[in-house]
Write an enzyme that holds these catalytic residues in place. Structure first.
Site, mmCIF file in Angstrom:
data_model
loop_
_atom_site.group_PDB
_atom_site.id
_atom_site.type_symbol
_atom_site.label_atom_id
_atom_site.label_comp_id
_atom_site.label_asym_id
_atom_site.label_seq_id
_atom_site.Cartn_x
_atom_site.Cartn_y
_atom_site.Cartn_z
ATOM 1 C CG PHE A 7 19.553 35.777 58.985
ATOM 2 C CD1 PHE A 7 20.223 35.734 57.771
ATOM 3 C CD2 PHE A 7 19.486 36.991 59.662
ATOM 4 C CE1 PHE A 7 20.814 36.880 57.240
ATOM 5 C CE2 PHE A 7 20.075 38.136 59.145
ATOM 6 C CZ PHE A 7 20.741 38.081 57.930
ATOM 7 C CG ASP A 8 16.952 28.439 57.292
ATOM 8 O OD1 ASP A 8 16.401 27.807 58.203
ATOM 9 O OD2 ASP A 8 17.631 27.891 56.392
ATOM 10 C CG LEU A 9 21.068 27.369 62.207
ATOM 11 C CD1 LEU A 9 22.087 28.481 62.463
ATOM 12 C CD2 LEU A 9 20.734 26.638 63.502
ATOM 13 C CG ASP A 10 20.178 23.462 59.793
ATOM 14 O OD1 ASP A 10 21.131 23.833 60.489
ATOM 15 O OD2 ASP A 10 19.337 22.621 60.175
ATOM 16 C CB ILE A 167 17.483 35.862 54.799
ATOM 17 C CG1 ILE A 167 17.161 37.349 54.589
ATOM 18 C CG2 ILE A 167 18.702 35.447 53.980
ATOM 19 C CD1 ILE A 167 17.946 38.281 55.471
#
Length: 204
Positions: A7-10, A167
């Protein structure tokens, strides 16, 4: 069934708009540039900051370094928490973890900030691996971040890119995944448009 979810964060797990854009505004102000409209600074959400200052404001590499330092001056204790988790994210992560998926966080944001944000929002417990960039500018591009995340997930075992999804909400997530032979899932509630994700050839 793919077992590993990066997963990406921002713009994917959290909405960091106020913190990031206000800190960019703060950095620009130190150069005598006033930008009152935070919406215009949304393109800074996602890519490495140095690149954005050079691309959007024509800064030299040296000026971009100064701007990043100024940005962090405000971000490290204030901007970092001007952020909120998107609705349903904690429940989704808990559900995926309970079903046996291996979850990892792969962000271009400096690792020290990523860890603090995950701890602040009580999300760190869901991730087997957390990877960000380094403050000195190394491991900053998304493909480098994805590569290190895969390395930590698979350890001494051969990496299986066909078992992984990346993602994220921006083209950088898609491009970083593609560089490592990983399928990508673009989310459209973040800061990249559906057109941007399609153009970058997101798989889903």
């Amino acid at each position: 069934m793919k077992k590993y979810l990066l997963f990406d964060l921002d713009g994917t797990l959290t909405d960091p708009k106020i913190g990031i854009t206000t800190c960019v505004q703060y950095a620009l102000h130190s150069f005598g540039i006033e930008e009152p409209d935070l919406d215009k600074l949304e393109p800074f959400i996602g890519p490495p900051l140095r690149d954005s200052f050079m691309e959007f404001y024509g800064f030299t590499a040296e000026q971009a370094e100064e701007a990043v330092a100024k940005y962090r001056e405000r971000f490290q204790n204030t901007g970092i928490f001007e952020n909120e988790v998107y609705a349903g994210i904690p429940e989704m992560l808990k559900n995926l973890q309970s079903k046996g998926y291996f979850l990892a966080l792969a962000s271009s944001k400096p690792q020290i900030y990523v860890e603090r944000i995950l701890e602040h929002f009580d999300l760190k417990k869901y991730f087997a691996v957390v990877v960000g960039s380094e403050l000195d500018g190394t491991r900053e591009t998304k493909d480098q971040v994805v590569q290190e995340t895969l390395h930590q997930l698979f350890k001494e075992n051969p990496i299986e890119p066909d078992q992984v999804y990346m993602i994220g909400d921006r083209k950088f997530d898609v491009e970083g995944a593609r560089a490592l032979g990983v399928e990508s899932v673009g989310v459209t509630y973040g800061y990249g448009s559906k057109e941007e994700l399609k153009e970058a050839k997101a798989d889903y």
